[in-house]
Design a protein around this motif. Structure first.
Motif, PDB file in Angstrom:
ATOM      1  N   TYR A 408      13.095  -7.136 -23.605  1.00  0.00           N
ATOM      2  CA  TYR A 408      13.156  -8.592 -23.410  1.00  0.00           C
ATOM      3  C   TYR A 408      11.757  -9.128 -23.101  1.00  0.00           C
ATOM      4  O   TYR A 408      11.356 -10.192 -23.618  1.00  0.00           O
ATOM      5  CB  TYR A 408      14.099  -8.955 -22.259  1.00  0.00           C
ATOM      6  N   ARG A 409      11.001  -8.403 -22.282  1.00  0.00           N
ATOM      7  CA  ARG A 409       9.642  -8.842 -21.942  1.00  0.00           C
ATOM      8  C   ARG A 409       8.724  -8.758 -23.153  1.00  0.00           C
ATOM      9  O   ARG A 409       7.864  -9.630 -23.354  1.00  0.00           O
ATOM     10  CB  ARG A 409       9.096  -8.022 -20.778  1.00  0.00           C
ATOM     11  N   GLU A 410       8.890  -7.723 -23.968  1.00  0.00           N
ATOM     12  CA  GLU A 410       8.098  -7.626 -25.198  1.00  0.00           C
ATOM     13  C   GLU A 410       8.399  -8.808 -26.117  1.00  0.00           C
ATOM     14  O   GLU A 410       7.492  -9.415 -26.699  1.00  0.00           O
ATOM     15  CB  GLU A 410       8.398  -6.311 -25.929  1.00  0.00           C
ATOM     16  N   ALA A 411       9.678  -9.117 -26.254  1.00  0.00           N
ATOM     17  CA  ALA A 411      10.065 -10.247 -27.112  1.00  0.00           C
ATOM     18  C   ALA A 411       9.488 -11.551 -26.584  1.00  0.00           C
ATOM     19  O   ALA A 411       9.023 -12.395 -27.354  1.00  0.00           O
ATOM     20  CB  ALA A 411      11.587 -10.331 -27.212  1.00  0.00           C
ATOM     21  N   ALA A 412       9.503 -11.723 -25.261  1.00  0.00           N
ATOM     22  CA  ALA A 412       8.966 -12.950 -24.662  1.00  0.00           C
ATOM     23  C   ALA A 412       7.481 -13.105 -24.952  1.00  0.00           C
ATOM     24  O   ALA A 412       6.986 -14.216 -25.160  1.00  0.00           O
ATOM     25  CB  ALA A 412       9.214 -12.944 -23.156  1.00  0.00           C
ATOM     26  N   SER A 413       6.769 -11.997 -24.984  1.00  0.00           N
ATOM     27  CA  SER A 413       5.324 -12.054 -25.229  1.00  0.00           C
ATOM     28  C   SER A 413       4.996 -12.400 -26.672  1.00  0.00           C
ATOM     29  O   SER A 413       3.849 -12.745 -26.984  1.00  0.00           O
ATOM     30  CB  SER A 413       4.672 -10.709 -24.869  1.00  0.00           C
ATOM     31  N   TYR A 423      13.856 -17.992 -21.328  1.00  0.00           N
ATOM     32  CA  TYR A 423      15.166 -17.355 -21.415  1.00  0.00           C
ATOM     33  C   TYR A 423      15.028 -15.836 -21.440  1.00  0.00           C
ATOM     34  O   TYR A 423      15.737 -15.112 -20.718  1.00  0.00           O
ATOM     35  CB  TYR A 423      15.905 -17.839 -22.669  1.00  0.00           C
ATOM     36  N   LEU A 424      14.127 -15.325 -22.263  1.00  0.00           N
ATOM     37  CA  LEU A 424      13.962 -13.879 -22.391  1.00  0.00           C
ATOM     38  C   LEU A 424      13.456 -13.255 -21.098  1.00  0.00           C
ATOM     39  O   LEU A 424      13.922 -12.169 -20.696  1.00  0.00           O
ATOM     40  CB  LEU A 424      12.990 -13.576 -23.549  1.00  0.00           C
ATOM     41  N   LEU A 425      12.539 -13.926 -20.425  1.00  0.00           N
ATOM     42  CA  LEU A 425      12.034 -13.386 -19.146  1.00  0.00           C
ATOM     43  C   LEU A 425      13.120 -13.434 -18.080  1.00  0.00           C
ATOM     44  O   LEU A 425      13.210 -12.519 -17.235  1.00  0.00           O
ATOM     45  CB  LEU A 425      10.805 -14.181 -18.717  1.00  0.00           C
ATOM     46  N   ASP A 426      13.939 -14.476 -18.092  1.00  0.00           N
ATOM     47  CA  ASP A 426      15.051 -14.533 -17.134  1.00  0.00           C
ATOM     48  C   ASP A 426      16.028 -13.377 -17.373  1.00  0.00           C
ATOM     49  O   ASP A 426      16.531 -12.773 -16.403  1.00  0.00           O
ATOM     50  CB  ASP A 426      15.798 -15.861 -17.277  1.00  0.00           C
ATOM     51  N   GLN A 427      16.300 -13.081 -18.649  1.00  0.00           N
ATOM     52  CA  GLN A 427      17.184 -11.949 -18.952  1.00  0.00           C
ATOM     53  C   GLN A 427      16.593 -10.651 -18.417  1.00  0.00           C
ATOM     54  O   GLN A 427      17.312  -9.815 -17.847  1.00  0.00           O
ATOM     55  CB  GLN A 427      17.382 -11.843 -20.471  1.00  0.00           C
ATOM     56  N   ALA A 428      15.283 -10.478 -18.613  1.00  0.00           N
ATOM     57  CA  ALA A 428      14.628  -9.255 -18.114  1.00  0.00           C
ATOM     58  C   ALA A 428      14.680  -9.183 -16.596  1.00  0.00           C
ATOM     59  O   ALA A 428      14.965  -8.115 -16.026  1.00  0.00           O
ATOM     60  CB  ALA A 428      13.173  -9.224 -18.599  1.00  0.00           C
ATOM     61  N   ASP A 429      14.427 -10.300 -15.918  1.00  0.00           N
ATOM     62  CA  ASP A 429      14.432 -10.307 -14.448  1.00  0.00           C
ATOM     63  C   ASP A 429      15.812  -9.987 -13.892  1.00  0.00           C
ATOM     64  O   ASP A 429      15.925  -9.332 -12.829  1.00  0.00           O
ATOM     65  CB  ASP A 429      13.962 -11.669 -13.939  1.00  0.00           C
ATOM     66  N   ARG A 430      16.855 -10.446 -14.568  1.00  0.00           N
ATOM     67  CA  ARG A 430      18.208 -10.154 -14.085  1.00  0.00           C
ATOM     68  C   ARG A 430      18.521  -8.666 -14.142  1.00  0.00           C
ATOM     69  O   ARG A 430      19.323  -8.154 -13.373  1.00  0.00           O
ATOM     70  CB  ARG A 430      19.238 -10.924 -14.915  1.00  0.00           C
ATOM     71  N   LEU A 431      17.870  -7.981 -15.088  1.00  0.00           N
ATOM     72  CA  LEU A 431      18.130  -6.545 -15.247  1.00  0.00           C
ATOM     73  C   LEU A 431      17.227  -5.705 -14.347  1.00  0.00           C
ATOM     74  O   LEU A 431      17.426  -4.491 -14.230  1.00  0.00           O
ATOM     75  CB  LEU A 431      17.909  -6.140 -16.719  1.00  0.00           C
TER      76      LEU A 431
END
Length: 432
Positions: A408-413, A423-431
Motif C-alpha cells: 500500500y505504501r509503495e502504491a501511494a508513492s 487513502y492508500l497510506l491510511d490503509q497501510a497505517d490500519r494494518l
C-alpha cells in the motif's frame, strides 16, 4: 472592530479570489477549442494557431482577474489570438519566404488591422477533434494532439496517460503539429477511406480524456469534473453524428454509467470511498438509466467491441443495489472476453480483481502472479501503481497484513493524486 475581523475578511477575500480564478480557468478551458477552431478556419495553419491560442489564454489569465471577464470572452480571445497569429505568420514568412506558405494565411493577412468580427456561435470542438485525428498522424500522435488541443490537458497529464516522460510527449506533440502543417490539414470531414481510423482515434481520445478526469493523475482532488463533462459532451456529439455506430454508442454508455458513480466516490471530507463501500443511493439513477438503455440498444448486434464490453461491465455494477448482489462471475467472464479483444495491461489487471471477487483472493493472486510472469504487469508504467494496490488488497484479504501494508505504501508513492495517496497510506497505517 474585533482583532479577528481583518484576518476573517482577508480569508474571505482570498476564497473569493481563488473561486474567481477557478471560474476563469474553467471558462478558458471551455473556450480554447472554439478559439483554436476559429483561427484554423481563417488562417489554415493549425501549428501556428495553437501557439497563438496559448498566448491568448495566458494574456487572459493575467488580465481578467484584475479587470474582469469581458462581455464576450470568446470574441476577446479570438481578437488577441488573431493579432498574435498575424505576428507569428509574419515572422514565419520573413524567415522562409515561400510562396506555397502563403495560401489561406496570406489572404487573411492582407488586412491585418481588420477586426476578426464577432465570434461564431457554432461549436468547433467536434471538427477540431476530427482534424486532430488526421490520417497523416500516427495513432499515438492523434491522441496526444487532441488531448492538448481539444481536451485542454497539460503535456504532463498527457504524458502520464501514455506512460511516457513529459519531454518525450512535448516533442511528439510539436512534431504532430508540424506534420499537420505539411499535410495542409483543414476543417474537412473524414473521407470513406479514413473514416474508420479517424473515428477509432477520436474514441480513444475521448476515452483518455474521461479517464484523466475520473481519476486525475495529479492534484488535490480525486476527479476533474471539467474533463469528464467535456468528454461526455463531445461523445454525445460524436454519437449524434453516427447514431448507428455500436462502439460510439458503447463508449457513451460506458461514460454515463461510470460517471453515475462519481458522487459516491468520495466522502464529505473528500476521502476516497472504494466501490464496495459506496452509498449506492448517491449514484445518479438518470445517468444509469440512460447508459443502460444505450448499451441494451446495441448489445444484440453481431459486432461486439471493447467499449461495448466495458459498458456491459459497468451496467452489471449499476444493476446491483448492494455489493453482495454484484454478479462478479459474469464480470470476470466479460473481462476475459475483453482481454481477448484488447489485451492491454489495465484490462488484464481488472480481470484479476474480478476473478478475486468472484472466486476468492487466493485465485486472484495466482492469476496476478501468472500475468506478471508473462506480461510484467508490475513494471508497466500505466498500471504499476494500481498493480501494487490490487496485490496489497488481495494480500490483506488473505491475512498477510505486513506485506499488504508495504505494498500500500509503495502504491501511494507512485501516485500524484493526493486523495488516492491518502487513502492508500491510511490503509497501510490500519494494518500497522
Amino acid at each position: 472592530m474585533t482583532d479577528h475581523a481583518e484576518p476573517a475578511a482577508g480569508r474571505a477575500a482570498g476564497k473569493a479570489h481563488a473561486s474567481m480564478n477557478a471560474d476563469i480557468e474553467h471558462l478558458l478551458r471551455v473556450e480554447a477549442p472554439q478559439v483554436l477552431g476559429a483561427l484554423v478556419r481563417r488562417f489554415g495553419r493549425f501549428d501556428v494557431a495553437e501557439d497563438a491560442v496559448q498566448e491568448a489564454l495566458l494574456t487572459a489569465s493575467r488580465i481578467w482577474p484584475a479587470d474582469g471577464v469581458p462581455d464576450n470572452p470568446r470574441s476577446w480571445l479570438i481578437r488577441i489570438g488573431y493579432r498574435r497569429m498575424v505576428d507569428l505568420l509574419r515572422a514565419d514568412q520573413s524567415r522562409r519566404r515561400r510562396e506555397q506558405e502563403a495560401g489561406v494565411a496570406e489572404l487573411a493577412m492582407r488586412e491585418p488591422d481588420r477586426r476578426p468580427g464577432t465570434a461564431r456561435e457554432t461549436d468547433d470542438s467536434l471538427a477540431l477533434l476530427l482534424l486532430c485525428c488526421h490520417p497523416a498522424l500516427s495513432a499515438t500522435s492523434q491522441v496526444a494532439l487532441t488531448l492538448r488541443a481539444v481536451g485542454g490537458l497539460t503535456t504532463a497529464e498527457i504524458a502520464h496517460a501514455h506512460g511516457t516522460p513529459e519531454n518525450t510527449m512535448g516533442t511528439r506533440i510539436s512534431r504532430a503539429k508540424q506534420r499537420l502543417a505539411r499535410a495542409g490539414a483543414r476543417f474537412t470531414p473524414p473521407t470513406d477511406t479514413d473514416r474508420e481510423s479517424r473515428m477509432a482515434a477520436a474514441m480513444q481520445v475521448l476515452y483518455l480524456i474521461f479517464n484523466e478526469g475520473y481519476t486525475a493523475s495529479t492534484g488535490d482532488w480525486l476527479a476533474r469534473i471539467d474533463l469528464t463533462s467535456e468528454a461526455i459532451r463531445l461523445t454525445r456529439m460524436l454519437h449524434a453524428s453516427v447514431p448507428a455506430d455500436v462502439e460510439v454508442t458503447g463508449l457513451l454508455a460506458l461514460m454515463l454509467l461510470t460517471e453515475a458513480r462519481r458522487p459516491a466516490r468520495t466522502s464529505g471530507h473528500d476521502e476516497l470511498v472504494p466501490l464496495d463501500e459506496q452509498d449506492r443511493t448517491r449514484w445518479d439513477r438518470d445517468l444509469i438509466r440512460e447508459g443502460t438503455e444505450l448499451i441494451d440498444s446495441v448489445w444484440d448486434r453481431r459486432e461486439v467491441g471493447p467499449y461495448q464490453l466495458q459498458a456491459a461491465i459497468a451496467a452489471v455494477h449499476a444493476a446491483a443495489t448492494s455489493p453482495q448482489q454484484t454478479d462478479w462471475p459474469q464480470i470476470a467472464a466479460l473481462y476475459l472476453w475483453l482481454e481477448r479483444l484488447n489485451p492491454i495491461p489495465p484490462v488484464r489487471l481488472s480481470r484479476v480483481v474480478a476473478v478475486a471477487k468472484a472466486y476468492g483472493p487466493v485465485r486472484g493472486l495466482a492469476l496476478l502472479d501468472d500475468l506478471n510472469r508473462r506480461f510484467q504487469l508490475g513494471q508497466d508504467p500505466l498500471i504499476r501503481q494500481r498493480e501494487r494496490a490490487v496485490r496489497a488488497h488481495l494480500l490483506q484479504m488473505t491475512g498477510d497484513a505486513a506485506d499488504a501494508a508495504r505494498l500500500y505504501r509503495e502504491a501511494a508513492s507512485l501516485t500524484g493524486n493526493l486523495v488516492e495517496q491518502r487513502y492508500l497510506l491510511d490503509q497501510a497505517d490500519r494494518l500497522g
